[in-house]
Motif scaffolding. Structure first.
Motif, mmCIF file in Angstrom:
data_model
loop_
_atom_site.group_PDB
_atom_site.id
_atom_site.type_symbol
_atom_site.label_atom_id
_atom_site.label_comp_id
_atom_site.label_asym_id
_atom_site.label_seq_id
_atom_site.Cartn_x
_atom_site.Cartn_y
_atom_site.Cartn_z
ATOM 1 N N THR A 132 32.432 22.694 -25.175
ATOM 2 C CA THR A 132 32.883 23.262 -23.909
ATOM 3 C C THR A 132 31.766 23.174 -22.876
ATOM 4 O O THR A 132 30.619 23.494 -23.162
ATOM 5 C CB THR A 132 33.300 24.728 -24.084
ATOM 6 O OG1 THR A 132 34.303 24.819 -25.087
ATOM 7 C CG2 THR A 132 33.852 25.297 -22.782
ATOM 8 N N GLU A 133 32.114 22.721 -21.702
ATOM 9 C CA GLU A 133 31.154 22.549 -20.607
ATOM 10 C C GLU A 133 31.619 23.356 -19.400
ATOM 11 O O GLU A 133 32.830 23.526 -19.184
ATOM 12 C CB GLU A 133 31.046 21.064 -20.248
ATOM 13 C CG GLU A 133 30.075 20.757 -19.123
ATOM 14 C CD GLU A 133 30.120 19.291 -18.743
ATOM 15 O OE1 GLU A 133 29.706 18.960 -17.620
ATOM 16 O OE2 GLU A 133 30.584 18.481 -19.569
ATOM 17 N N VAL A 134 30.674 23.847 -18.613
ATOM 18 C CA VAL A 134 30.994 24.668 -17.446
ATOM 19 C C VAL A 134 30.187 24.178 -16.249
ATOM 20 O O VAL A 134 28.989 23.896 -16.372
ATOM 21 C CB VAL A 134 30.653 26.155 -17.699
ATOM 22 C CG1 VAL A 134 30.942 26.988 -16.449
ATOM 23 C CG2 VAL A 134 31.442 26.697 -18.884
ATOM 24 N N THR A 135 30.845 24.060 -15.100
ATOM 25 C CA THR A 135 30.140 23.845 -13.838
ATOM 26 C C THR A 135 30.720 24.818 -12.814
ATOM 27 O O THR A 135 31.765 25.433 -13.037
ATOM 28 C CB THR A 135 30.305 22.397 -13.320
ATOM 29 O OG1 THR A 135 31.700 22.133 -13.074
ATOM 30 C CG2 THR A 135 29.764 21.393 -14.333
ATOM 31 N N VAL A 136 30.034 24.929 -11.672
ATOM 32 C CA VAL A 136 30.490 25.858 -10.639
ATOM 33 C C VAL A 136 30.099 25.325 -9.264
ATOM 34 O O VAL A 136 29.074 24.660 -9.106
ATOM 35 C CB VAL A 136 29.872 27.271 -10.848
ATOM 36 C CG1 VAL A 136 28.372 27.254 -10.668
ATOM 37 C CG2 VAL A 136 30.525 28.305 -9.925
ATOM 38 N N GLY A 137 30.951 25.606 -8.282
ATOM 39 C CA GLY A 137 30.669 25.217 -6.901
ATOM 40 C C GLY A 137 31.203 26.244 -5.934
ATOM 41 O O GLY A 137 32.090 27.038 -6.281
ATOM 42 N N GLN A 138 30.693 26.215 -4.741
ATOM 43 C CA GLN A 138 31.139 27.190 -3.750
ATOM 44 C C GLN A 138 32.570 26.922 -3.290
ATOM 45 O O GLN A 138 33.320 27.854 -3.008
ATOM 46 C CB GLN A 138 30.198 27.169 -2.551
ATOM 47 C CG GLN A 138 28.836 27.786 -2.835
ATOM 48 C CD GLN A 138 27.973 27.846 -1.588
ATOM 49 O OE1 GLN A 138 27.692 26.826 -0.945
ATOM 50 N NE2 GLN A 138 27.541 29.047 -1.232
ATOM 51 N N ALA A 245 26.034 18.133 -12.297
ATOM 52 C CA ALA A 245 27.434 18.226 -11.912
ATOM 53 C C ALA A 245 27.701 17.371 -10.685
ATOM 54 O O ALA A 245 26.798 17.024 -9.924
ATOM 55 C CB ALA A 245 27.799 19.686 -11.641
ATOM 56 N N THR A 246 28.960 17.004 -10.489
ATOM 57 C CA THR A 246 29.344 16.170 -9.368
ATOM 58 C C THR A 246 30.232 16.950 -8.407
ATOM 59 O O THR A 246 30.650 18.070 -8.684
ATOM 60 C CB THR A 246 30.105 14.926 -9.874
ATOM 61 O OG1 THR A 246 31.270 15.356 -10.597
ATOM 62 C CG2 THR A 246 29.233 14.090 -10.797
ATOM 63 N N GLY A 247 30.531 16.332 -7.282
ATOM 64 C CA GLY A 247 31.449 16.935 -6.331
ATOM 65 C C GLY A 247 30.954 18.223 -5.716
ATOM 66 O O GLY A 247 31.752 19.094 -5.377
ATOM 67 N N GLY A 248 29.622 18.369 -5.579
ATOM 68 C CA GLY A 248 29.075 19.582 -4.995
ATOM 69 C C GLY A 248 28.958 20.735 -5.959
ATOM 70 O O GLY A 248 28.601 21.851 -5.553
ATOM 71 N N ASN A 249 29.243 20.517 -7.243
ATOM 72 C CA ASN A 249 29.128 21.572 -8.241
ATOM 73 C C ASN A 249 27.724 21.606 -8.838
ATOM 74 O O ASN A 249 26.950 20.665 -8.706
ATOM 75 C CB ASN A 249 30.149 21.368 -9.361
ATOM 76 C CG ASN A 249 31.543 21.811 -8.952
ATOM 77 O OD1 ASN A 249 31.772 22.203 -7.819
ATOM 78 N ND2 ASN A 249 32.473 21.735 -9.872
ATOM 79 N N LEU A 250 27.450 22.712 -9.539
ATOM 80 C CA LEU A 250 26.173 22.882 -10.226
ATOM 81 C C LEU A 250 26.419 23.089 -11.709
ATOM 82 O O LEU A 250 27.300 23.855 -12.098
ATOM 83 C CB LEU A 250 25.426 24.104 -9.684
ATOM 84 C CG LEU A 250 24.946 24.078 -8.228
ATOM 85 C CD1 LEU A 250 24.367 25.436 -7.844
ATOM 86 C CD2 LEU A 250 23.906 22.996 -8.023
ATOM 87 N N ALA A 251 25.648 22.392 -12.538
ATOM 88 C CA ALA A 251 25.628 22.707 -13.953
ATOM 89 C C ALA A 251 24.829 24.002 -14.130
ATOM 90 O O ALA A 251 24.022 24.374 -13.268
ATOM 91 C CB ALA A 251 24.985 21.562 -14.735
#
Length: 452
Positions: A132-138, A245-251
């Motif tokens: 399972t992987e998680v990223t986050v973006g505004q 992360a891509t698309g403006g997201n952060l790992a």
């Protein structure tokens, strides 16, 4: 504390307590995930060599900036056991491998005849390895997703701990298409039932990529996110710590790095990543809570034993891997002892990495005295140069023997722990208890349906 140089030219620090937190610690996660990637590579290569077929399958859910990570993780992975909720509620992942359509249906005599086989039988499903992987973006919030290497094309005999692979075959195109359609339908239907807003479209919800060659599993030269570029699916699965992360997201560790920059005085515009310090801290705390008690990487039960791969998936197994990594470098050839107070001073000045690199050296000089001088120069920056004592060859040999003895003991304890867990799991699979669980599950569903 001992800072030592191995025969391979690497450095280890003996006497440190490790946290073993694969979700939260960049240092421990790097070692654990590297070892997990090696296990996954060995498993996939072994399966392809036997003539089996492997797929990398990625599962995602629709998400928005207001969605809580814990809710999304529950939908994908299932809920966690807590004192208030001792029974887990399955997530979309668990639903993939349950039900008569998937597993087949037994006749009244207790056996499954050819006309009662499920999709699992028709594709020769052996098991899978899930990460399972998680990223986050505004803009779009949390984005948890699951990568799974799924092994198919196998014939097996026996049940549970006695299960073994007896051969391989090539599933037909119709059976493989049926499998893909079934998993996409179950995944979408389950997420919709949890929250209609989580429903993915058909193209993005479940993605299948077949791994055609051994190279797909063995090329560990670098990490990239797309297996069709000919790189390692094991890294795709295990090395979330390497991902950007891509698309403006952060790992997660990119988020942690930005927190470190901002708390260290780096202006927001100059720090890597996005978001204010308050936003980053809030996201990190939410990530800590949502991942607590969850396994980042998990194998289907008994899959390891069928493929001849040792180990397990628990936090205790992660700690075993950390200790084993120290021993993998081989015999210790030089070392210095550092007092506890001296090492604490080094850590407070964030010089522990520099001290370890000094033990390795770059000039090829493996003389213990020269190594001690390099480490002492680093410790001098923390005003504790006198905390270093050069070890004799005999003392280094004793330290190496102690390390190997501790590793052997941990491996014995780990094997016994896994045997007990397997026995408890088999006892839990008692048919009467399984029927009781099924009845309770049906009752809960009926209650939930009446509420709507």
């Amino acid at each position: 504390m001992i800072v030592a140089q191995t025969a391979a030219g690497t450095a280890v620090v003996l006497g440190l307590m490790r946290c073993g937190r694969i979700w939260l610690c960049p240092v421990c996660a790097a070692t654990i995930r590297h070892k997990r990637a090696e296990e996954i590579t060995a498993a996939v290569v072994e399966w392809i060599k036997r003539g089996g077929i492997a797929y990398l399958v990625t599962f995602t859910a629709r998400h928005g900036h207001a969605d809580r990570l814990a809710d999304l993780m529950d939908a994908l992975q299932g809920t966690r056991k807590t004192p208030d909720a001792p029974t887990r509620r399955p997530g979309a992942y668990q639903r993939l491998i349950t039900g008569g359509t998937w597993a087949g249906r037994r006749a009244k005599d207790g056996h499954r005849h050819a006309d009662r086989e499920g999709i699992r039988d028709r594709i020769g499903y052996v098991g899978m390895i899930r990460a399972t992987e998680v990223t986050v973006g505004q803009a779009h919030g949390w984005h948890p997703h699951i990568h799974a290497i799924v092994l198919v094309g196998g014939r097996t005999e026996g049940e549970r701990a006695e299960k073994r692979i007896t051969g391989t075959f090539t599933p037909g195109d119709a059976a493989l298409a049926e499998w893909e359609d079934h998993w996409r339908a179950v995944w979408t239907r389950t997420l919709r039932a949890v929250n209609p807003a989580y429903t993915p479209d058909r193209r993005h919800g479940v993605d299948f990529k077949r791994l055609h060659t051994e190279r797909d599993a063995t090329d560990l030269a670098e990490y990239i996110a797309k297996t069709q570029d000919g790189k390692s699916p094991a890294l795709e699965l295990a090395r979330a710590d390497l991902k950007s992360a891509t698309g403006g997201n952060l790992a997660p560790f990119e988020l942690l790095g930005r927190i470190g920059d901002l708390t260290g005085g780096v202006p927001e515009d100059d720090a890597q990543g996005q978001g204010s310090l308050e936003w980053c801290l809030t996201r990190w705390h939410e990530y800590e809570r949502a991942t607590k008690g969850r396994r980042a990487i998990e194998w289907t039960r008994y899959l390891r034993q069928m493929l001849g791969i040792d180990g397990g998936d628990t936090e205790a197994d992660d700690l075993d891997l950390l200790l084993g990594a120290d021993a993998d470098g081989g015999e210790l050839r030089a070392g210095v002892a550092v007092t506890e107070e001296g090492w604490s001073a080094v850590v407070r000045r964030a010089l522990d990495l520099a001290a370890t690199e000094a033990a390795e050296g770059t000039d090829g000089n493996t003389d213990p005295g020269a190594m001690a001088d390099r480490v002492r120069d680093v410790l001098a920056l923390a005003d504790v140069a006198d905390a270093v004592v050069v070890l004799t060859a005999g003392e280094v040999a004793d330290a190496h023997a102690d390390m190997l003895a501790a590793l052997a003991q941990r491996r014995e304890e780990a094997a016994a722990r896994r045997r007990r867990a397997a026995e408890e799991h088999d006892q839990d699979d008692d048919p009467a208890e399984a029927r009781d669980r099924a009845r309770r599950a049906l009752a809960r569903r009926a209650t939930d349906a009446s509420k709507h």
